[in-house]
Design a protein around this motif. Structure first.
Motif, short mmCIF file in Angstrom:
data_model
loop_
_atom_site.label_atom_id
_atom_site.label_comp_id
_atom_site.label_asym_id
_atom_site.label_seq_id
_atom_site.Cartn_x
_atom_site.Cartn_y
_atom_site.Cartn_z
N GLY A 9 52.37 -24.75 69.14
CA GLY A 9 50.78 -24.18 70.20
C GLY A 9 49.70 -25.64 69.84
O GLY A 9 49.92 -26.87 69.14
N ASN A 10 48.95 -24.49 70.60
CA ASN A 10 47.54 -25.31 70.61
C ASN A 10 46.87 -25.96 68.92
O ASN A 10 46.50 -27.09 69.12
N VAL A 11 47.04 -25.03 68.32
CA VAL A 11 46.35 -25.23 67.15
C VAL A 11 47.99 -25.51 66.02
O VAL A 11 47.20 -26.47 65.66
N GLY A 12 48.92 -24.91 66.55
CA GLY A 12 49.50 -26.08 65.24
C GLY A 12 49.71 -27.73 65.66
O GLY A 12 49.71 -28.07 64.32
N ARG A 13 49.81 -27.93 66.28
CA ARG A 13 50.04 -29.55 67.17
C ARG A 13 48.79 -30.52 65.78
O ARG A 13 48.99 -31.06 65.09
N PRO A 14 47.65 -29.99 66.03
CA PRO A 14 46.65 -30.65 65.59
C PRO A 14 46.39 -30.53 64.36
O PRO A 14 46.78 -31.40 63.38
N LEU A 15 47.06 -28.54 63.48
CA LEU A 15 47.07 -29.27 62.08
C LEU A 15 48.04 -29.90 61.63
O LEU A 15 47.76 -30.70 60.58
N THR A 118 43.95 -16.21 53.41
CA THR A 118 42.71 -16.42 54.09
C THR A 118 43.08 -16.15 55.52
O THR A 118 44.34 -16.10 56.10
N HIS A 119 41.76 -15.04 56.06
CA HIS A 119 42.31 -15.63 57.25
C HIS A 119 41.09 -15.76 58.36
O HIS A 119 40.13 -15.54 58.39
N LEU A 120 41.55 -16.95 59.17
CA LEU A 120 40.99 -17.72 60.17
C LEU A 120 40.53 -16.77 61.52
O LEU A 120 41.00 -15.87 61.55
N ARG A 121 39.12 -16.36 61.45
CA ARG A 121 38.67 -15.44 62.43
C ARG A 121 38.10 -16.02 64.06
O ARG A 121 37.27 -16.14 64.24
N PRO A 122 38.75 -17.66 64.61
CA PRO A 122 38.36 -17.00 65.53
C PRO A 122 38.15 -16.82 66.89
O PRO A 122 38.55 -15.41 66.91
N GLY A 123 37.25 -17.48 67.87
CA GLY A 123 36.59 -16.51 68.74
C GLY A 123 37.46 -17.15 69.84
O GLY A 123 38.30 -17.59 69.79
N ALA A 124 36.96 -17.09 71.39
CA ALA A 124 37.69 -17.44 72.35
C ALA A 124 37.91 -18.85 72.01
O ALA A 124 37.19 -19.76 72.14
N PHE A 125 39.44 -19.83 72.37
CA PHE A 125 39.72 -20.65 72.20
C PHE A 125 39.48 -22.10 73.70
O PHE A 125 39.19 -20.72 74.59
N ALA A 149 29.49 -14.51 82.09
CA ALA A 149 29.93 -14.21 80.15
C ALA A 149 29.40 -14.98 79.61
O ALA A 149 30.61 -16.43 80.04
N HIS A 150 29.09 -14.98 79.04
CA HIS A 150 29.60 -15.75 77.33
C HIS A 150 30.58 -16.07 77.20
O HIS A 150 30.63 -14.94 76.56
N SER A 151 30.96 -16.96 76.23
CA SER A 151 31.77 -16.88 75.00
C SER A 151 31.08 -18.32 73.87
O SER A 151 30.41 -19.42 75.04
N THR A 152 31.15 -18.71 72.81
CA THR A 152 31.16 -19.68 72.26
C THR A 152 33.04 -20.46 72.09
O THR A 152 33.27 -20.92 71.38
N PRO A 153 33.40 -21.03 72.98
CA PRO A 153 34.64 -21.95 73.32
C PRO A 153 34.89 -22.76 72.24
O PRO A 153 34.12 -24.16 72.19
N ILE A 154 35.79 -22.85 71.04
CA ILE A 154 36.24 -23.64 69.80
C ILE A 154 37.18 -24.51 70.13
O ILE A 154 38.55 -23.86 70.96
N HIS A 155 37.83 -25.77 69.78
CA HIS A 155 38.35 -26.65 70.17
C HIS A 155 39.36 -26.18 69.63
O HIS A 155 38.93 -25.95 67.90
N GLU A 156 40.43 -26.55 69.20
CA GLU A 156 41.63 -26.33 68.10
C GLU A 156 41.42 -27.07 67.46
O GLU A 156 42.26 -27.08 66.29
N ARG A 157 41.13 -28.43 67.46
CA ARG A 157 40.64 -29.39 66.73
C ARG A 157 39.89 -28.57 65.73
O ARG A 157 40.35 -28.84 64.19
N ASP A 158 38.99 -28.13 65.94
CA ASP A 158 37.78 -27.42 64.63
C ASP A 158 38.74 -26.44 63.84
O ASP A 158 39.21 -26.33 63.11
N ILE A 159 39.68 -25.94 64.67
CA ILE A 159 40.51 -24.62 64.51
C ILE A 159 41.61 -25.17 63.56
O ILE A 159 41.62 -24.64 62.15
N ALA A 160 42.22 -26.57 63.43
CA ALA A 160 43.08 -27.22 62.96
C ALA A 160 42.19 -27.71 61.63
O ALA A 160 43.37 -27.03 60.29
#
Ligand SMILES: NC(=O)c1ccc[n+]([C@@H]2O[C@H](COP(=O)([O-])OP(=O)(O)OC[C@H]3O[C@@H](n4cnc5c(N)ncnc54)[C@H](OP(=O)(O)O)[C@@H]3O)[C@@H](O)[C@H]2O)c1
Length: 270
Positions: A9-15, A118-125, A149-160
């Motif tokens: 997935g988006n987060v799994g691969r970079p992790l 640990t529970h990671l709580r990201p906003g919009a990817f 409409a605003h959001s703070t899109p996060i790069h999947e690499r940051d979550i990983a």
């Protein structure tokens, strides 16, 4: 040994890549090992086998437990997993939000195991913008709801990278960090930035919210979830979202910008 669910997935691969880069042993889980195209250094296994033997910590993507997490969590505990890092959601900060239910339920189930969590709580990817890829490949206009409409899109690499810290060190045990990208951007801003990266002008044109909900339901989303998402976007019009300091605090480097995300994924939009 770290076991990564949702490894394709988006987060799994970079992790998986981040852990391998740091010299860790990784078991990457997927429903389709034969076509997963994961790094050769990773041990690739079928998630249906719940292969947790020898693992010290587990990264849990909610996408793999939509049907229920009991069997997976019981097996992980029985096989000696000591820590679970959950990919949760910023919606979990708002229990009344219909988007929170699955994530809060999973967080509670993980805590009930008695293991470290640990529970990671990201906003919009940022990767949600991949939904626009067909439109941007076909032309210069993205049609969607609420241009402002605003959001703070996060790069999947940051979550990983945050997940890698949570899996490999002890500092985030029992933490629920809010993870965001480094800038608040509107839908229209995001379309413009993708255009800038591609070297052409991409415009965002508003579509009626009711049509957007109908389209999401047609593609299989439950109506209450689609409506809740639209309501959130309506509330976010002209309201910049707060940027969280957690990615930089935890990883020691600034979060990646949406322009960096768009450059990393430019091929998807050409
Ligand atoms: N999008 C957002 O803005 C956002 C915001 C906050 C939180 N989240 C959370 O993040 C999750 C998505 O993370 P992501 O983008 O890294 O994941 P993803 O790319 O959507 O999916 C992860 C992997 O899970 C596997 N998978 C998908 N559906 C499955 C199923 N029904 N049963 C078993 N395996 C399944 C697939 O791997 P294989 O096909 O290889 O098995 C897929 O590659 C969401 O579910 C949500 O809970 C998302």
């Amino acid at each position: 040994m770290f076991v990564i669910t949702g490894a394709t997935g988006n987060v799994g691969r970079p992790l998986v890549e981040a852990l391998l880069r740091d010299g860790h042993k990784v078991r990457a889980l997927t429903r389709s090992p034969a076509i997963a195209d994961l790094p050769a250094e990773a041990e690739v296994a079928n998630i249906a086998d719940l292969p947790f033997t020898g693992a010290t910590a587990l990264f849990l993507n909610p996408a793999v437990v939509w049907g229920g997490s009991d069997a997976l969590l019981a097996r992980a505990k029985a096989d000696g997993v000591r820590r679970i890092v959950t990919l949760s959601s910023s919606s979990a900060f708002y229990p009344d939000n219909p988007l929170a239910g699955h994530h809060l339920g999973l967080e509670r189930a993980v805590e009930a195991t008695g293991l470290e969590w640990t529970h990671l709580r990201p906003g919009a990817f940022a990767s949600n913008a991949q939904d626009w890829a067909d439109q941007i490949r076909a032309g210069d206009v993205v049609r969607g709801p609420y241009a402002r409409a605003h959001s703070t899109p996060i790069h999947e690499r940051d979550i990983a990278d945050v997940a890698a810290v949570a899996l490999t060190g002890d500092d985030l045990v029992g933490a629920r960090p809010l993870l965001t990208g480094p800038q608040s951007l509107t839908h229209a801003d995001q379309a413009r930035v993708i255009g800038e990266v591609l070297g052409r002008e991409v415009r965002y044109e508003e579509k009626a919210p009711a049509d957007v909900v109908a389209g999401m339901v047609e593609r299989g989303a439950p109506a209450p979830i689609a409506e809740a998402l639209l309501n959130l976007w309506a509330e976010a019009v002209d309201r910049p979202e707060q940027v969280s300091p957690e990615v930089e605090r935890i990883t020691g480097r600034p979060g990646l910008t949406f322009a960096e995300w768009a450059a990393d994924h430019a091929g998807d939009f050409r």
